[in-house]
Design an enzyme around this catalytic site. Structure first.
Site, PDB file in Angstrom:
ATOM      1  N   GLU A  90      -5.877 -10.752  -0.725  1.00  0.00           N
ATOM      2  CA  GLU A  90      -6.105 -10.678   1.324  1.00  0.00           C
ATOM      3  C   GLU A  90      -8.249 -10.573   0.412  1.00  0.00           C
ATOM      4  O   GLU A  90      -8.914  -9.962   0.913  1.00  0.00           O
ATOM      5  CB  GLU A  90      -6.576  -9.492   1.267  1.00  0.00           C
ATOM      6  N   HIS A  99     -10.224  -6.734  -1.521  1.00  0.00           N
ATOM      7  CA  HIS A  99     -11.210  -6.364  -0.741  1.00  0.00           C
ATOM      8  C   HIS A  99     -11.972  -5.478  -1.387  1.00  0.00           C
ATOM      9  O   HIS A  99     -12.086  -4.965  -1.492  1.00  0.00           O
ATOM     10  CB  HIS A  99     -10.483  -5.480   0.233  1.00  0.00           C
ATOM     11  N   GLU A 114       0.932  -1.125  -0.368  1.00  0.00           N
ATOM     12  CA  GLU A 114      -0.077  -0.335   0.016  1.00  0.00           C
ATOM     13  C   GLU A 114       0.855   1.114   0.442  1.00  0.00           C
ATOM     14  O   GLU A 114       0.369   2.506   0.841  1.00  0.00           O
ATOM     15  CB  GLU A 114      -0.646  -0.025   1.001  1.00  0.00           C
ATOM     16  N   ASP A 153     -10.936 -10.612   0.170  1.00  0.00           N
ATOM     17  CA  ASP A 153     -12.664 -10.831   0.841  1.00  0.00           C
ATOM     18  C   ASP A 153     -14.361  -9.781  -0.175  1.00  0.00           C
ATOM     19  O   ASP A 153     -13.573  -9.071  -0.664  1.00  0.00           O
ATOM     20  CB  ASP A 153     -13.473 -10.745   2.314  1.00  0.00           C
ATOM     21  N   ASN A 163       2.236  -5.299  -2.967  1.00  0.00           N
ATOM     22  CA  ASN A 163       0.622  -5.731  -2.592  1.00  0.00           C
ATOM     23  C   ASN A 163       0.225  -4.810  -2.206  1.00  0.00           C
ATOM     24  O   ASN A 163       0.306  -3.150  -1.935  1.00  0.00           O
ATOM     25  CB  ASN A 163       1.091  -6.863  -1.265  1.00  0.00           C
TER      26      ASN A 163
END
Ligand code: XIL
Length: 408
Positions: A297, A266, A172, A299, A225
């Site tokens: 990651e 996400h 990030e 979701d 990432n």
């Protein structure tokens, strides 16, 4: 029918049989082959894909909730420490490392034949208090932060040398279009810790971070990432995926030892969905640079109430539609990954709504219900969709993974 196709057909039937078995048993119908492994790791392995989860250390060791550990150990072939390898966990006091939780995590992974994604080395968030305070109040200057980061990366990567499959070396590092200034840049909002971290280190820090990591472990795959890079936008100054693409392309051109791009994944059903080909196109542009990719990651959360009807969630209304939208988001990311032979792993950020960062993080408006199993470990539509996608995947469209060779 080839052998492989027959195996696929068998698996599909077996996957269905998992839920149908109760019905079938009472109707005297066919039973699933009891010996067939229906875990996500087994289904994914058919295409050489690793299927992973983030692991919540407290839940994993909670004797009152044994199901959590059983599922981590049995369902997944790669694991990521949700928090245990972050700087604040490893070095809460300056100069004193606390390896216990991270060591236990890696040992458990090895015991269960799981590959480890190391998360995370260079990141502005979840820094120990002594470090974030120093950055904020100016008592830690640029050269000091650079030296601290070099030491941190060297120590941590050396400590786990040979035991980490993929490291998230930089996480990030770039801004979002809703931040100020809105053109994507290294850092974040003006005045934020994210911006100060980037400014103190200077633009060359990404290349350095990858070089320091490589010097400490010759074999780990080294990843950049980030979130909201699942698909390209308009290519303009607010297109985060474009910015990250240009950034990693430049790093490759400079010979920096970066091996992959992790797309966090996400997603929220309150926004528009991508389609499979948008995500597949983005992955291909990254892998055309010689990089591997991974979903790191995943979701897919939903709003838990509606502004017009705050009782919606309590009443259960509309949650079915949200579950379906969530399942669709998982499906899009997984199919795109399956179709690209350089997409090495698909990791979910937790697997049960019982232990999820979502309700703690997305509070206004409240969001939740983003995981594959519900809070009682019951399968959701997203799980059944993912199982079906994995069971149905195979040649010609889906081919075995191509291992990435670590760049020197
Ligand atoms: C989250 C964890 O899930 C939470 O437990 C913690 O409080 C905050 O961080 N992107 C990342 C992850 O790279 O490290 C974050 O994990 C989620 C967003």
């Amino acid at each position: 029918m080839t052998l492989r196709r027959m195996a696929t057909a068998g698996l599909l039937a077996a996957v269905t049989a998992v839920t149908m078995s109760a019905v079938a048993a009472s109707a005297g119908g066919p039973r699933p082959p009891a010996t067939q492994d229906q875990s996500l790791r087994a289904l994914a392995a058919r295409n050489g894909l690793s299927f992973g989860t983030a692991v919540d250390a407290a839940a994993y060791t909670d004797a009152a909730d044994p199901q959590y550990k059983v599922m981590v150990d049995g369902q997944f072939s790669t694991v990521t420490a949700e928090n245990a390898m972050k700087w604040e966990s490893l070095e809460p006091t300056r100069g004193t490392y606390n390896w216990a939780a991270a060591d236990a995590f890696v040992a458990a992974a090895e015991q269960h034949h799981q590959l480890v994604r190391g998360h995370v080395l260079a990141w502005y968030s979840q820094l120990p208090g002594w470090l974030s305070t120093g950055i904020q109040d100016g008592t830690i200057d640029g050269p000091q932060l650079r030296a601290l980061l070099k030491q941190h990366i060297t120590d941590v990567v050396t400590h786990f040398r040979g035991r980490i499959w993929q490291w998230d070396v930089v996480n990030e590092a770039v801004s979002d279009p809703w931040e100020t200034p809105s053109a994507i840049h290294l850092g974040g909002n003006t005045g934020s810790l994210k911006q100060k971290f980037a400014d103190l280190l200077g633009p060359g820090y990404l290349a350095d971070a990858f070089r320091w990591a490589r010097a400490a472990d010759a074999k780990a795959l080294l990843f950049y990432n980030d979130y909201n890079i699942e698909a390209f936008g308009d290519g303009g100054p607010g297109d985060k995926t474009q910015f990250v693409y240009d950034m990693v392309k430049k790093l490759r051109a400079q010979g920096v030892p970066i091996d992959g791009v992790g797309s966090q994944g996400h997603l929220s059903t309150q926004y528009g969905n991508y389609d499979v080909f948008q995500v597949a196109d983005a992955m291909q542009r990254f892998t055309d640079l010689g990089l591997a990719v991974a979903l790191t990651e995943v979701d897919a959360r939903s709003l838990m109430k509606d502004a017009k009807d705050p009782t919606l969630a309590a009443a259960g209304a509309d949650l079915n539609a949200r579950d379906q939208a969530s399942a669709y988001n998982y499906h899009v990311l997984l199919q795109a990954c399956l179709m690209n032979r350089h997409c090495l792993s698909f990791t979910v950020w937790g697997f049960t709504d019982k232990h999820s960062w979502i309700p703690n993080w997305f509070k206004d408006p409240p969001e939740g219900a983003g995981n594959l199993w519900d809070a009682n470990y019951q399968p959701k539509k997203s799980l059944r969709t993912v199982q079906g996608d994995l069971a149905a995947a195979g040649p010609p469209l889906v081919q075995p993974r191509i291992p990435q060779r670590p760049r020197r």
